[in-house]
Design a protein around this motif. Sequence first.
Motif, short mmCIF file in Angstrom:
data_model
loop_
_atom_site.label_atom_id
_atom_site.label_comp_id
_atom_site.label_asym_id
_atom_site.label_seq_id
_atom_site.Cartn_x
_atom_site.Cartn_y
_atom_site.Cartn_z
N ASN A 122 0.84 -1.20 0.00
CA ASN A 122 0.00 0.00 0.00
C ASN A 122 0.89 1.26 0.00
O ASN A 122 1.98 1.26 0.55
CB ASN A 122 -0.89 -0.04 1.26
CG ASN A 122 -1.57 1.27 1.52
OD1 ASN A 122 -1.04 2.14 2.23
ND2 ASN A 122 -2.73 1.47 0.93
N GLU A 123 0.37 2.34 -0.59
CA GLU A 123 1.13 3.58 -0.75
C GLU A 123 1.62 4.16 0.58
O GLU A 123 2.71 4.74 0.64
CB GLU A 123 0.30 4.65 -1.46
CG GLU A 123 0.00 4.36 -2.91
CD GLU A 123 -1.33 3.65 -3.09
OE1 GLU A 123 -1.73 2.89 -2.19
OE2 GLU A 123 -1.98 3.85 -4.13
N ALA A 143 17.84 2.90 -2.92
CA ALA A 143 17.52 4.30 -3.23
C ALA A 143 18.26 5.22 -2.25
O ALA A 143 19.06 4.74 -1.43
CB ALA A 143 16.01 4.51 -3.14
N1 SAH Z 1 5.57 4.19 3.34
C1 SAH Z 1 5.65 2.94 2.69
C2 SAH Z 1 6.03 3.15 1.26
C3 SAH Z 1 5.11 2.54 0.36
S1 SAH Z 1 5.51 2.94 -1.30
C4 SAH Z 1 6.68 2.08 3.33
O1 SAH Z 1 7.51 2.60 4.04
O2 SAH Z 1 6.69 0.86 3.13
C5 SAH Z 1 4.48 1.73 -2.09
C6 SAH Z 1 5.18 0.48 -2.51
O3 SAH Z 1 6.16 0.75 -3.51
C7 SAH Z 1 5.92 -0.26 -1.42
O4 SAH Z 1 5.07 -1.07 -0.62
C8 SAH Z 1 6.88 -1.12 -2.25
O5 SAH Z 1 6.19 -2.24 -2.78
C9 SAH Z 1 7.24 -0.16 -3.37
N2 SAH Z 1 8.47 0.61 -3.09
C10 SAH Z 1 8.61 1.94 -2.95
N3 SAH Z 1 9.90 2.28 -2.75
C11 SAH Z 1 10.60 1.13 -2.74
C12 SAH Z 1 12.01 0.80 -2.61
N4 SAH Z 1 12.95 1.72 -2.41
N5 SAH Z 1 12.34 -0.50 -2.70
C13 SAH Z 1 11.43 -1.46 -2.89
N6 SAH Z 1 10.10 -1.20 -3.02
C14 SAH Z 1 9.71 0.07 -2.97
#
Ligand code: SAH
Length: 255
Positions: A122-123, A143
């Motif tokens: 989820n976002e 990242a």
């Molecule tokens: N606040 C949430 C971010 C969700 S972003 C958290 O901390 O988990 C939504 C989705 O995008 C995540 O659940 C994951 O599946 C993907 N995502 C975003 N950034 C990512 C990263 N650096 N590495 C792997 N998956 C990522």
Amino acid sequence: MTTADPQLLANIRIVLTRTSHPGNIGAAARAMKTMGLSRLVLVDPAVFPNSQADAMASGAADLLTQARVCATLAEALADSTLALGVSARRRDIVSEVLTPPEASIRLLAEAQTGPVALVFGNETSGLSNEELSLCQGLVTIAANPAYSSLNLAAAVQVLSYEIRQAWLGHASWPQPELDAATGDEMERFYGHLETALAELEFLNPGSPGKLMLKLRRLFARTRLAKEEVNILRGILTAAQEAKQKANGTRNHGAE
Ligand code: SAH
């Protein structure tokens, strides 16, 4: 030279769990189609179908029409032999952490024998403990440590791109080394294990603690073949029968 097999891409499912914004579902479909992926699975989406999703999908609206909607992640993964959770954090539940290129190779090799899945969260909240416990590995996009959370559809794009590059680069794949159990077979095994451990009074059903999550992590690390699941379930049944027999003898003795 043989070319890459399109069936491999068709066996890789992109699973989006509890997506809040329909626009992200559309953008994810577009990200997938640009890289040749076609199987989108939505677990309990907040809003779907939706005009914002269609608008963001643009020329990939066919993926939305064909998308499978499931109530639970377990249902979405029932016939997959490998599910990798995509997450920027949360290494506590699943021990194996892969880079996107490593994950792509694992998925493509395994996709030769059947469906496999990449699971996105989820976002706002990402993947829950329960969702991660249904995955056998974790994929992290390296990242900026100070700001590592990509937009959901952007994360789908990165993984889809890596899968395509791996797919283009390999005309043939090594056969997976084991006849892996499916998600459904594993869930039935965990259900049996929990019942048996409760009957054996090893697990207190009133306060199971983290035992089942820890056992799931252990088996996710090993990965079980179908035959091994059958052996373990046979052992559980034998233990349950022995316990019942012992109870019967005790009760009989007390009469
Ligand atoms: N606040 C949430 C971010 C969700 S972003 C958290 O901390 O988990 C939504 C989705 O995008 C995540 O659940 C994951 O599946 C993907 N995502 C975003 N950034 C990512 C990263 N650096 N590495 C792997 N998956 C990522």
